[in-house]
Each structure stands twice: as C-alpha cells, then as structure tokens.
Design an enzyme around this catalytic site. Structure first.
Site, PDB file in Angstrom:
ATOM      1  N   GLN B  54       0.860  -1.195   0.000  1.00  0.00           N
ATOM      2  CA  GLN B  54       0.000   0.000   0.000  1.00  0.00           C
ATOM      3  C   GLN B  54       0.890   1.237   0.000  1.00  0.00           C
ATOM      4  OE1 GLN B  54      -0.625  -2.630   2.012  1.00  0.00           O
ATOM      5  NE2 GLN B  54      -2.624  -3.278   1.302  1.00  0.00           N
ATOM      6  N   GLU B  55       0.472   2.250  -0.731  1.00  0.00           N
ATOM      7  CA  GLU B  55       1.315   3.439  -0.908  1.00  0.00           C
ATOM      8  C   GLU B  55       1.682   4.111   0.410  1.00  0.00           C
ATOM      9  OE1 GLU B  55      -1.272   5.920  -3.287  1.00  0.00           O
ATOM     10  OE2 GLU B  55      -1.954   6.936  -1.481  1.00  0.00           O
TER      11      GLU B  55
END
Lengths: 311, 266
Positions: B54-55
């Site tokens: 996830q960013e």
C-alpha cells in the site's frame, strides 16, 4: 532544554496567521488535537501541505483557516465525500481556497528535497497529464520540464518545500523533542524534517534514556523541535499504532455532520469551540459515546522482542 | 470440470476478473475495495507468491480484517516492511519494482486515461473530485495498470475532462515522448459489463469479453467511442467455485463487497 507545553501554548507561540504548515498523518497519527487548536484559535490565511489529506484538512478548510493548499488528494474515503473541501472549490464557502496539485510521489519528493537542503528533485510522474496544465499560486515555479543533462530525456523537476512549521503526532518523545514513531509513515518524516521548526504531539513523554534504548525509531531530532505536547488520544478519530484504533463511528459522524454548513458548524461548536483542550474533548467523547466505546478503541498489545544495540 | 456457482453478484465477477490478471510473483500496489479483494483472490488461488503493498508505506501486510483505507491500522502488525510514501512510491514504484497497479476512476477514456480531479471545467467545476493521490504515479510507473470502472456513456468517455492519470495519453508514441516506459500502461479495463483490453498498435481499448447477461451489442452501445471488438470475443468466465469460496469464506465473510452494487456495479 525542556520544550514541554500545552497545545494551546504551542499553537499560540509557533503558528501565526499566514504561516506555511506541514501537518502530518495518513489515517495513522493525524495530529488532530493540534488541528482542533488551530481552528479554536481561528488562525487564518494558512498555507498547508501534505500528501493524501483527509478529514483534518477538510475541517481546516471548512473552518476558514486555509488560504492555500499544496495538495495531492483530499477524501474522506470510506466515510463519504469531503464536503467542506467541495463547498470551498465548487461554491466558495466559506471562501475558495487556492490549490496547487501534485501527486503522492512528487509531493513527498518535494518534502524530501526540502529536508535534504536540495533546491529541487526530478520525479518520473505527472508528465503527459493535465496536472502539468494547471498552475495556481506557485505559478511557473510549480515545476520545470528540462531535457536531462545526462541523456537528453524529458525530465520533470519539482521544487523543494520548506514549511515554516511541521506538526506531527507520534507515539513518544522526550522533553527535548527527540520523537519516535513506528508503523505506517505516510510523508511524516520528510514533512517534519523539511520544516524550519517542528511541533511534536505525542501519546507519551519518555525519558532520554528510553529514547536511547531504541534510537533507530527516532524520526525527528531534538534540535528541530520547538514544542513537545503530551496529548494522549491526540490523533483521534485517526489511529496511533499500539495505542488506539481508527474510530469509524466518529469518522462517519463528522462526515454526516459536514454534509451541511449548519451541521459542520454545530460539530465545531460541540467538539472544538465547546471544549477547551484535549482532556475536555475526551470527557465529552466518553459522555456522548460511553466509556465502553472509548475502551473499545484501545489497541491490543503484542510485544516486539526487545532489540539490543549493545556491543 | 470447473464449477461455476450461479449465485454470484457483479462485483464478485469483477473482482475475479481482476484476480485473473495477476500472475504468480507479481508485486501489486493496491487500494482498498476491489483491488485488495482481487489481489487476495489471486494470492489464494493461482498466485500464492504475489506480493501486495500500500502506498502509505506497508509491504506484505497480513491484515486480520478487511482494510478500509490504504492507511488502515490492520496493515501494520505482521507486515514484512513498513516505511512511508517515499519507500513505496519512490524506492519501489519509481525504481521499477512494481508489476501491477489497480486504479478506478470517475471517468476513463479510450486510451485508458483516468480522471479523478474534476467533472466539468477545472476552475469552475461541476464536481470537485479527490485528486490524484497515488493514482498518477501508479499509472505512470507500474508495468500493467488494471482499471475498474462503471460502464456507461458518462463514466467512459472519448476524452476525459481532465487527465489525472496517464494511460496511453493521446495514442501511440505518447508515453515515450513524455519519458514514460512505452510498454507499460493500461492492461485491462474491467467494467460491470465487460473486460476491455488495449490494442498494441492503436493503444485503444477494445472489447475482449462481455459478462454473462450482456452482449456485444449492449457493450458497444454503452461505450461512447467506436468500440472495436476482438475477433475472438466471447463471454467472460463466471466466478469459479474456488474463487468464490476464497472471497466469501476468507476475505470478505461479511460480504462488504455488496456495497458496490449500491454504487451501480450491477
């Protein structure tokens, strides 16, 4: 030097009208107590920056504190639409903020450049899109396209950002400001270190000796810090790993309230203007939602085996 | 013989379509909702070595409940590595380590460009949308972009109001001109009616498979550009029993996926 003070004093002393602020958080550790205090003190004409902004930024915009926003995104995600943000842009309520738009790669890189003392950085995103066709208060300094001096390829340069004040919420800090954080970072470390001075909001103040038992967790050194505020539950309704969970009920409550100007103002009256500080806010929370719900947010506990730095 | 239960809903079919585009050992950057479900279906079926990130900073998280945001608390305990945006978007994505990215958009055009910024005029928008966030760098820098969208003549567009995230921009050669990897870009556009793929020469989306219950004609009529149809166009394979089992028993026992029906994914 002991820099411990109340949030009221920290914001009064270090955040002036017109200031350029980095405000950290990424669902994880938003410094909500500081955001409430900024609203309470009716700060105006702020320029604010962060990647992937959420409810805290929506509130600052709705409360009329923000003039300029260096942005990548603003959404309340799962909760619904960011109504204050939309009202500002679509209908100028309470006023239309000025927006300079980047992405979740370029903006962290701009903060990184600021933190490293570099004037700008090349990034590989944003090219070929309308993000390059819209410029606001940064004008032609939003970015520059050059041919790489190394291989001639088209290269986007984005400028360093150096906010005047960085505000972050972390798990623990000592009274001089050595700040320790763990879990999802967002752009918090770079944003804080890009700033000229930093306000640390933390779940607990620990001794310098405790910091020294695991110094790799320190993300901001004491010399950058001008205020340390011990503010348990200070990221609510966001979460702090190891301390408390996201409060989905309260997050939805804010979104629902902010659907109308009246609802938003009533929310501020109840939770911000109607409470003097974080202690009163927590008391209000327990009165309204019950002690059971408050305790439900408390994080479980799992030990990471202690690490040794001994030689 | 492969079993296909017939009680599935459209969002489940779309999640399965996404899952089938993921190969074993792919590194996948995901958002919440469809992307997470699709990537996890793949991981529990044909792609056990696919890795997700996830960013916000989490790599190979082991969430014990469905993540409701990319910064969700459940993405912390058990992850293999946690950093922040610079690590995931810079060190992993910009450096070229990420194979697949999932994106959705309020508007998607025939070149796979995505708009998540404004509907209408930028300065006086009809609707202000959230903005790029991680979408632009993901669309710019992953090898294969999977796009999720509603299929009607409003959500799909000949040309989007605002290019937030690059697909093939204005056609062949455009990515190269801007310094982006030419071979990367939109890979599949998964809608509630069909799976569209992108032509190697023209870079335009064409109809590859249509979902059960619809037809080539209906899909073409619901698409606002002159949609080309693949020579071997056929019906989309419905969700298989193993895919549905993973989705309902492991990933989403409360069937939160049903909220997408309310958002028009029917």
């Amino acid at each position: 030097m002991n820099k411990v003070m109340s949030m009221k004093e920290a914001i009064e002393t270090h955040v002036n009208d017109g200031a350029f602020l980095y405000i950290g958080g990424y669902i994880a550790r938003p410094p909500f107590s500081a955001i409430h205090e900024i609203v309470r003190q009716k700060k105006r004409d702020l320029t604010v920056v962060r990647s992937n902004a959420a409810d805290g930024f929506d509130m600052l915009i709705g409360a009329g504190c923000v003039k300029c926003f260096i942005a990548t995104f603003l959404s309340l995600g799962f909760y619904g639409l960011a109504r204050c943000y939309r009202r500002s842009i679509e209908s100028g309520i309470p006023h239309k903020i000025e927006l300079e738009e980047y992405s979740n790669l370029s903006l962290p890189m701009m903060l990184m450049a600021g933190a490293l003392g570099m004037p700008f950085l090349p990034t590989k995103d944003m090219v070929g899109t309308d993000l390059l066709n819209v410029k606001s208060f940064m004008g032609d300094n939003k970015y520059k396209m050059i041919e790489s001096p190394f291989d001639g390829s088209p290269t986007l340069l984005v400028p360093a950002l150096r906010p005047e004040v960085g505000i972050i919420h972390v798990q623990q800090a000592d009274e001089n400001g050595n700040a320790q954080m763990w879990g999802i970072g967002g752009d918090c470390q770079w944003g804080a270190n890009a700033s000229d001075k930093v306000i640390i909001s933390c779940e607990r103040i620990v001794s310098r000796d405790v910091i020294g038992l695991d110094p790799s967790r320190t993300i901001v050194p004491d010399f950058k810090v001008v205020a340390v505020v011990e503010e348990p539950f200070g990221a609510h309704p966001g979460y702090t790993p190891g301390f408390y969970d996201v409060d989905f009920v309260f997050g939805s409550h804010y979104q629902q309230a902010s659907n109308t100007v009246e609802g938003f103002e009533a929310f501020l009256d109840e939770w911000v203007f109607g409470t003097a500080d974080r202690i009163e806010y927590i008391q209000r929370y327990i009165e309204k939602y019950g002690y059971g719900q408050f305790k439900n947010l408390e994080a479980g506990f799992g030990f990471s085996p202690p690490v040794s730095y001994e030689y | 013989m492969t079993e296909h239960p017939n009680d599935y809903i459209k969002p489940e079919l779309m999640a399965c379509c996404g899952a089938r585009e993921i190969n074993d050992k792919d590194r996948v950057i995901v958002g919440t909702g469809f992307p997470t479900m699709a990537a996890n279906i793949a991981k529990h079926t044909h792609a056990p070595n696919a890795m997700m990130m996830q960013e916000s900073g989490s790599y190979d998280a082991i969430p014990r409940r469905p993540a409701l945001s990319v910064g969700d608390p459940c993405l912390n305990p058990g992850a293999a590595m946690i950093g922040g945006l610079v690590e995931i978007m810079g060190m992993f994505l910009q450096r070229g380590w990420v194979d697949v990215g999932f994106l959705s958009g309020s508007q998607v055009d025939k070149f796979g460009n995505i708009n998540t910024t404004v509907i209408g005029n930028y300065d006086n928008p009809k609707s202000r949308l959230p903005g790029s966030g991680g979408a632009n760098p993901i669309g710019s820098l992953v090898k294969r972009v999977l796009i999720i969208a509603l299929h009607d003549t409003r959500r799909l567009a000949e040309k989007v109001d605002f290019i937030t995230t690059p697909g093939y921009i204005d056609g062949p050669g455009a990515r190269k001109k801007w310094g982006l990897e030419e071979d990367n870009g939109p890979w599949a556009l998964i809608t509630n009616k069909a799976v569209l793929r992108f032509d190697n020469e023209t870079k335009e989306a064409y109809l590859a498979t249509y979902h059960p219950g619809t037809s080539v004609d209906e899909v073409v009529k619901s698409t606002p550009w002159d949609l080309k149809v693949s020579d071997d166009v056929h019906e989309t394979e419905p969700p298989r029993a193993d895919e549905i089992r993973v989705l309902r028993e492991v990933l989403d026992p409360n069937r939160m996926i049903k909220i997408y029906e309310g958002r028009g994914y029917v």
